[in-house]
Scaffold this active site. Structure first.
Site, short mmCIF file in Angstrom:
data_model
loop_
_atom_site.label_atom_id
_atom_site.label_comp_id
_atom_site.label_asym_id
_atom_site.label_seq_id
_atom_site.Cartn_x
_atom_site.Cartn_y
_atom_site.Cartn_z
N TYR A 88 0.81 -1.22 0.00
CA TYR A 88 0.00 0.00 0.00
C TYR A 88 0.84 1.27 0.00
O TYR A 88 0.29 2.37 -0.05
CB TYR A 88 -0.94 0.01 1.21
CG TYR A 88 -2.13 -0.91 1.03
CD1 TYR A 88 -3.41 -0.40 0.87
CD2 TYR A 88 -1.97 -2.28 1.02
CE1 TYR A 88 -4.50 -1.24 0.71
CE2 TYR A 88 -3.04 -3.13 0.86
CZ TYR A 88 -4.30 -2.61 0.71
OH TYR A 88 -5.39 -3.44 0.53
N LYS A 107 3.27 -13.80 6.22
CA LYS A 107 3.52 -14.81 5.20
C LYS A 107 5.03 -14.99 5.06
O LYS A 107 5.59 -15.05 3.97
CB LYS A 107 2.88 -14.37 3.87
CG LYS A 107 2.85 -15.45 2.81
CD LYS A 107 2.00 -16.65 3.18
CE LYS A 107 1.98 -17.66 2.05
NZ LYS A 107 1.39 -18.95 2.45
N ASP A 164 -2.27 -17.45 5.51
CA ASP A 164 -3.31 -18.28 4.90
C ASP A 164 -3.96 -19.19 5.93
O ASP A 164 -5.18 -19.41 5.90
CB ASP A 164 -2.76 -19.07 3.71
CG ASP A 164 -1.44 -19.76 4.00
OD1 ASP A 164 -0.79 -19.41 5.00
OD2 ASP A 164 -1.05 -20.65 3.23
N ASP A 204 -5.91 -6.00 5.52
CA ASP A 204 -7.06 -5.68 4.68
C ASP A 204 -7.93 -6.92 4.50
O ASP A 204 -9.16 -6.88 4.66
CB ASP A 204 -6.56 -5.16 3.34
CG ASP A 204 -7.61 -4.33 2.60
OD1 ASP A 204 -8.75 -4.24 3.09
OD2 ASP A 204 -7.29 -3.77 1.54
#
Length: 490
Positions: free
Chosen positions: A151, A246, A349, A373
């Site tokens: 972002y 991640k 995930d 988000d």
């Protein structure tokens, strides 16, 4: 009546006068409808809680379509100046300008004011339709880093000179990494084109078309978001903070976020007496159960693959056990660790799955921008959708904060007095709580609970509740829902 004045910040504390000036942006599309219903709730909560001794003084500032139509500017300098001066404000949904210039007004406000925390509490109100069996199990607070990651907006469009410069730089300075860009050279593009043609594909030119984005993640950016999450969790007596990342794939960005997050939690003296990492809890728990347990035996218990490791790897695990026992054995051992704030991490995930299947395992979540988000909206769906999800963008160091609706403008419903104002109402509740006006904030929660329990809801909830067989539900207008919230404050 005392003159309205600005909220200020000194010595790390917010100073809120009894008559603060609060800048507001009513928003585009359905924004005006929502704002009229919400401001009625805010004023009533403050008047009821403080019997006239306190009052919010609203100052409208412009952004979005209304600003563009009046000034020719989507985000006027005067709006930023007002938020800078008065520190705390609130806004409705804004249209993102089409074409060049500002990509997102929301992102622009966050970056210009350095509002590095996107705070998203997720809780269920009894009676709100939900797609899950036990929505009440979902009670989490997300601390989403607001200024870095994808972002940051460092992107280069495919086929442009800027994109070509970046590709040329990679080819020259980092050839091994450039080789991973699948179609970053003319030779690779022509090779693929020949494959297409061999199976009857179209004949065409195959120019290099690669869009490129950069993902900056810094120690200081990580430090301040994780610090804020842990400080909040300790203050609110929460049970855990989960670092969602991640890092198994993006080792030097998301993986660094995880490692730095643990460093913030356990390094220095601020949080160390009050926190325990999940791995440390295993070591101390094993020692508590068997005081004569050797460091090597403990290492085998915390790492099931211990016997398959090399001697060097085994040695590192044993040293880790010894270091933990030496550093916090006295302060956290003998079961003391059970009362500490638990710091743990989860792969993004898996976290997205487990917040659905095992929501009670999560409490406060600290994560990077993109993960946050996804998580925010996924969790909002469990408790009624983003139409009722509040949000805040905060800089805890300067005190600046903008509370906001988390949904879009829904222009087709503009001026129809139909939409759910819950997102802005609950964002205002967050704002009052941030200001220390907890009595007024509590009244808003009471009013929301009462209105929804009485089954007086806007069309979105009414449709879902009827689909579930509820024949007692009553559809009300946006403004009427605001009045129902005020009525149930008592």
């Amino acid at each position: 009546m005392p003159s309205p004045s600005s909220i200020s910040m000194s010595a790390g504390r917010l100073n809120v006068p009894d008559h603060p000036v609060i800048p507001f942006i009513e928003g585009d599309g359905t924004g005006p409808d929502i704002w009229r219903a919400s401001v009625r709730v805010f004023d009533a909560a403050v008047a009821t809680a403080y019997a006239g001794k306190r009052q919010l003084h609203w100052q409208e500032v412009l952004a979005g379509e209304k600003a563009f139509n009046k000034t020719g500017n989507w985000l006027p300098d005067e709006t930023l100046a007002a938020f800078r001066q008065h520190l705390v404000g609130i806004k409705g949904p804004l249209t993102t300008p089409v074409g060049g210039g500002i990509r997102s007004l929301n992102v622009a406000l966050r970056q210009m004011l350095d509002l590095y925390v996107c705070l998203r509490p997720v809780r269920w109100f009894k009676g709100v339709p939900s797609p899950v069996k036990r929505p009440g199990d979902c009670d989490m607070v997300i601390f989403r880093e607001n200024t870095e990651d994808i972002y940051a907006g460092i992107e280069f469009a495919a086929g442009t000179p800027d994109s070509a410069k970046v590709l040329d730089f990679l080819a020259k300075e980092f050839p091994k990494d450039f080789a991973k860009v699948r179609f970053g050279s003319n030779d690779k593009c022509k090779s693929w084109q020949s494959v297409l043609e061999s199976v009857g594909g179209p004949k065409r030119e195959a120019p290099v078309q690669v869009g490129i984005g950069l993902k900056p993640v810094s120690f200081l950016g990580t430090e301040r978001i994780v610090h804020s999450a842990i400080a909040y969790a300790l203050k609110e007596k929460r049970k855990s903070v989960t670092l969602v990342h991640k890092g198994n794939i993006m080792k030097f960005t998301e993986g660094a976020f995880k490692d730095w997050g643990y460093k913030v939690a356990t390094g220095g003296g601020m949080f160390r007496p009050h926190v325990i990492t999940e791995r440390e809890s295993w070591i101390l728990g094993n020692k508590d159960s068997n005081p004569s347990l050797t460091a090597e035996a403990n290492a085998r218990m915390i790492d099931p693959g211990f016997d398959m490791m090399t001697p060097d790897q085994q040695g590192k695990i044993v040293k880790e056990v010894e270091a933990v026992l030496a550093a916090i054995g006295k302060t956290h051992g003998d079961g003391q660790w059970k009362s500490k704030l638990l710091i743990k991490d989860a792969i993004a995930d898996i976290a997205l799955q487990q917040v659905l299947t095992r929501p009670r395992d999560f409490d406060v979540i600290a994560t990077l921008n993109l993960n946050g988000d996804y998580l925010s909206d996924a969790l909002a769906a469990q408790v009624g959708g983003i139409g009722i999800a509040p949000g805040a963008n905060i800089n805890y160091l300067t005190g600046h904060a903008i509370f906001e609706a988390t949904h879009g403008t829904a222009p087709k419903y503009a001026n129809l007095d139909q939409v759910n104002p819950g997102s802005v109402i609950l964002s205002g509740e967050m704002m009052l709580r941030y200001m220390g006006w907890t009595e007024a904030a509590d009244l808003i929660i009471k009013g929301m609970d009462g209105a929804i329990s009485a089954k007086t809801v806007t069309y979105d909830f009414e449709r879902l509740m009827k689909a579930e067989g509820d024949t007692q539900v009553r559809k009300v207008k946006c403004s009427e829902f605001g009045e129902a919230v005020v009525k149930h404050m008592g």
